[in-house]
Design a protein around this motif. Sequence first.
Motif, short mmCIF file in Angstrom:
data_model
loop_
_atom_site.label_atom_id
_atom_site.label_comp_id
_atom_site.label_asym_id
_atom_site.label_seq_id
_atom_site.Cartn_x
_atom_site.Cartn_y
_atom_site.Cartn_z
N PHE A 53 30.88 -79.39 -42.85
CA PHE A 53 30.91 -80.72 -43.46
C PHE A 53 29.99 -80.76 -44.68
O PHE A 53 30.33 -81.32 -45.71
CB PHE A 53 30.45 -81.79 -42.45
CG PHE A 53 31.48 -82.13 -41.42
CD1 PHE A 53 32.76 -82.52 -41.81
CD2 PHE A 53 31.19 -82.06 -40.07
CE1 PHE A 53 33.71 -82.85 -40.85
CE2 PHE A 53 32.14 -82.38 -39.12
CZ PHE A 53 33.40 -82.77 -39.51
N VAL A 61 38.09 -83.41 -45.38
CA VAL A 61 39.10 -84.20 -44.67
C VAL A 61 40.33 -84.44 -45.53
O VAL A 61 41.45 -84.44 -45.03
CB VAL A 61 38.49 -85.53 -44.18
CG1 VAL A 61 39.54 -86.37 -43.46
CG2 VAL A 61 37.30 -85.28 -43.28
N GLN A 76 39.62 -77.18 -46.47
CA GLN A 76 40.04 -78.57 -46.50
C GLN A 76 41.25 -78.74 -45.59
O GLN A 76 42.17 -77.93 -45.62
CB GLN A 76 40.38 -78.97 -47.95
CG GLN A 76 39.20 -78.82 -48.89
CD GLN A 76 39.57 -78.98 -50.33
OE1 GLN A 76 40.69 -78.68 -50.74
NE2 GLN A 76 38.61 -79.45 -51.13
N GLY A 78 43.19 -81.66 -45.16
CA GLY A 78 44.03 -82.84 -45.41
C GLY A 78 45.46 -82.72 -44.92
O GLY A 78 45.93 -83.53 -44.12
N LEU A 81 45.75 -82.59 -41.15
CA LEU A 81 45.47 -83.87 -40.50
C LEU A 81 46.66 -84.81 -40.68
O LEU A 81 47.12 -85.47 -39.74
CB LEU A 81 44.21 -84.49 -41.10
CG LEU A 81 43.62 -85.68 -40.35
CD1 LEU A 81 43.29 -85.30 -38.92
CD2 LEU A 81 42.38 -86.20 -41.07
N VAL A 271 46.43 -79.98 -37.05
CA VAL A 271 45.05 -79.50 -36.99
C VAL A 271 44.88 -78.53 -35.82
O VAL A 271 44.34 -77.44 -35.98
CB VAL A 271 44.08 -80.69 -36.84
CG1 VAL A 271 42.65 -80.19 -36.69
CG2 VAL A 271 44.18 -81.62 -38.02
N ALA A 293 37.08 -79.10 -38.06
CA ALA A 293 38.44 -79.62 -37.96
C ALA A 293 38.68 -80.20 -36.56
O ALA A 293 39.27 -81.27 -36.41
CB ALA A 293 39.45 -78.51 -38.25
N VAL A 296 37.03 -83.56 -36.32
CA VAL A 296 37.81 -84.61 -36.98
C VAL A 296 38.98 -85.03 -36.08
O VAL A 296 39.24 -86.22 -35.87
CB VAL A 296 38.33 -84.12 -38.35
CG1 VAL A 296 39.29 -85.14 -38.95
CG2 VAL A 296 37.17 -83.87 -39.29
#
Lengths: 320, 255, 356
Positions: A53, A61, A76, A78, A81, A271, A293, A296
């Motif tokens: 992070f 994210v 990353q 994104g 997710l 993810v 990950a 998240v």
Amino acid sequence: MSEIERERRNLRAKPFSKADRRFYRTATWAANSSIVLVSLILIFLGIRSWPAFQSQGVGFVFGSSWNTSVEPIVMQIGPMLWGSIQISLLGLLIAVPMAISIAYFIVFMANKTIGRIVTTLVDLLAALPSIVLGLWGLLVFSPVAEGWATMLNQALGFIPIFASNSGNLLRSPFIASWVVAVMIVPIIASVTREIFSQLDRELINASLALGAGRWSTFRMVIMPTSFGGIIGGILLAMGRALGETVAIFFVLNLVFDYNWFQILDAKGGSVASMILAKFGEASPAEVSGLMAAGVVLFVVTLVVNSIASYIVAKAQPWRR
Amino acid sequence: MSSLIAEDVNVWFGQRHVLKDVNLDFPSNEVTALIGPSGCGKSTFIRTLNRMHELIPSAGLGGRVLLDGTDIYDAGVDPVDVRLRVGMVFQKPNPFPTMSIRENVLSGLKLSNRKVANAAELVETSLRRASIWNEVKDRLNDPALSLSGGQQQRLCIARSLAMDPEILLMDEPCSALDPGSTRRIEETILELSDDMTIIIVTHNMQQAQRVSTRTAFFLAEDGNPGQVVEFGMTDDVFNKPVDSRTNDYVNGHFG
Amino acid sequence: MSAAPVARPATAEPWKQISSTSRLRIALAILLPLALGVTAILLGLRFELALLFVFMPSQLIMGVIAGRGISGKRGQSDAILQVLVMFFGAAVFVLLISVVWSVIAQGWPAMSWQFFSQNNVYISSTTSLEYGGVGHAIIGTLLVVFLSTVVTVPLGVATAVYLTETRGKTRSVVRTLIQALSGLPSVVSGLFIYALFIASGITQYVGWAGSLALIPLMLPTVTRVAEESLILVPQELRNGALALGAPAWRAFAFVTLPAAKSGLLTAVLLGIARIIGETAPLLITTFAADSTNPNVFNGPIATLPTYLYQFAATGYETSIQRAWGAALVILLLVAVLFIAARVMTRTKSASKKGRK
């Protein structure tokens, strides 16, 4: 405070004998271990994912690139997710009508014997391990669904969501959503069935006796009273869908590039599957990224689950 | 011979004050009936007499309950010892469903880890005292739930009697039963009262008159905590009550 | 003497009455679309298309017509509702049957004695099915799951006891955390154990690490089901035991526990069913092994799911057959658990009738 109030003793059932104290201590100890276990997982995941992070920032994210061969490494998640959320939502879109239909059939249409058989079959579906569903999805369902996707793409390709940039329709979010849907149908169905069967049968018969049809009874009597509970069940199922790993891994092409809406295109994300895919040859720094990950994903699932239990508790006051 | 005295008993549930200043003296080997309309706190009161009251969360108590001169709520008193001496029969029959009739009668011994020399004899005397022996003597190994509701309640009485309590509390023991079973239980109560103190909560005024020597009338007025309005010999309470509210209640004007 | 039972008037539930002409209409509304659909398929239309564009629309139209004929205007919407419910409901069963049938049909050829007894040593993706099997993976699955179970069941049941039998102050915290744990993605659970024990060098890939990774997944199921079965034991029974002079623990052990027995066994079985097919956390912790390893405390260990995963990923025909075979074995294990759980819940009511 009155004279009497002052004399009040607050009573508590306290264990008196040694054996009773041991009994309560054991139960408390177990409960505390559960607290420790959960806290341990949270703290440890937090600590191990912190470097990722820290080095990646908000981009972790929302960004869409994962490259560990450059220096400094880029991680990353994104598209993954978004893929998890997209597949869960599509899966729900497919599963919800089926699940509610099954529940409606069991409670309001079938007689007792048939209802019990169908209930057993739905429970059986719930007991199927996801890897078995994954294998089925990979070898049996994917070719069939690819055919459906081709037809959809040819007939409705002018609508953006049925378009495909790559022209490859195997291993798409569409197919993964179906596999996820098969997985979550029984979850939603059993919650819905339980709620339907808690409804007051007299109320429904009264509605029918008043001349209302099945449809208006469903719309005006059944749905309003069970809506909250069903939404809760749906979110619960979404929690499961978000965390699904191997079944999706078998049938989905993981690509680190946002695929916002071309659901038939062989380009998706997840993810959980991504963690499984990358774990094998991950460096320590990358493991930290995978942990992050996971965190998240866990947070998203937690949010969905807490909303679910809040709604279920509100809609089903008879449950504690 | 044991004495049970409630001194200035007050009861709270959370902030709600439900019983106020109850002073009752239960003479030994007599039947005392507690009557009153629903919600007057009589069931709550009977549960303070064997410390079942404290099982309810946020329960509060003022005053003392003296068993042979000792406050049963003293810090050094084990509630288990109190309950061994003060037995209880509940409103709803609650035989243990996983046990047979015989095991139910002996369950108190097992639950308090006691041994008895002659179990078969204890089973028979307990069931006889609860006047159910003749009905079940041939099927002692049947599950307790195979009995009818009235039989289940008498089995529960037998279960309490097997522990040989000095005092037996009965919380509306007949409210869920048919008239025949009710009559049998009333006969049992009268027989038992020779060697046991019995305190019975009842809604049924005829029943109170049939079984009890003394009667206490509980009343909670307009959201005030319940109180004992009148306590005396059963004949007096029913036939020449001192308080006009007692008169109204026993003559069926309310409640 | 009891009087002859009075027949229920036919008008008692008028909405359930169906006349014979209505029956005919309903039969027609079912058979005609079916005939149309079959004809369309015979004429060469794809099955899915025939279903969606011939059978369904004609079924809806016929249903509406029949419904209108039977009960007027409201019959229309009722017919649509029922047709849709049946359609979606049937879809679930087509999917269920497809899954179960595929596993049985494809897994059957792999079934043989040596498939159950042999392990995977010297077996490549193309080795004929006459050699090798899942013996080592069955042993591995049983061991790993057993180890998780012996840790999780006491913990989960005791936690459920804390939640239902005590008035501990942290009950809502415990309940919330257990609930949160049920949202832990399984792969994250595996990753947690991997980072804690394997990446940190404490151990290599090993069976017990897999068992540990399964515990957080199993615990919420066991706790929740155990809690529910303990809640179902009526409070009156506990009070009855306490009023007899029982200490709390004896009241629990001799009254509450026997009354909740079948529910608690169900909790155990559902907990096992929850983890027996878990793959991702095991891939990360126990890894895979070809040889039989009966020691969960030493070295990698194969399990059925990881075996299946390993062979499904290759793509050679014999490998895929091995994967199907493993899937069938998993399915059988799940079926045994499932039936056991059913029998348990059935005996709950049966035990009331006959003992000894």
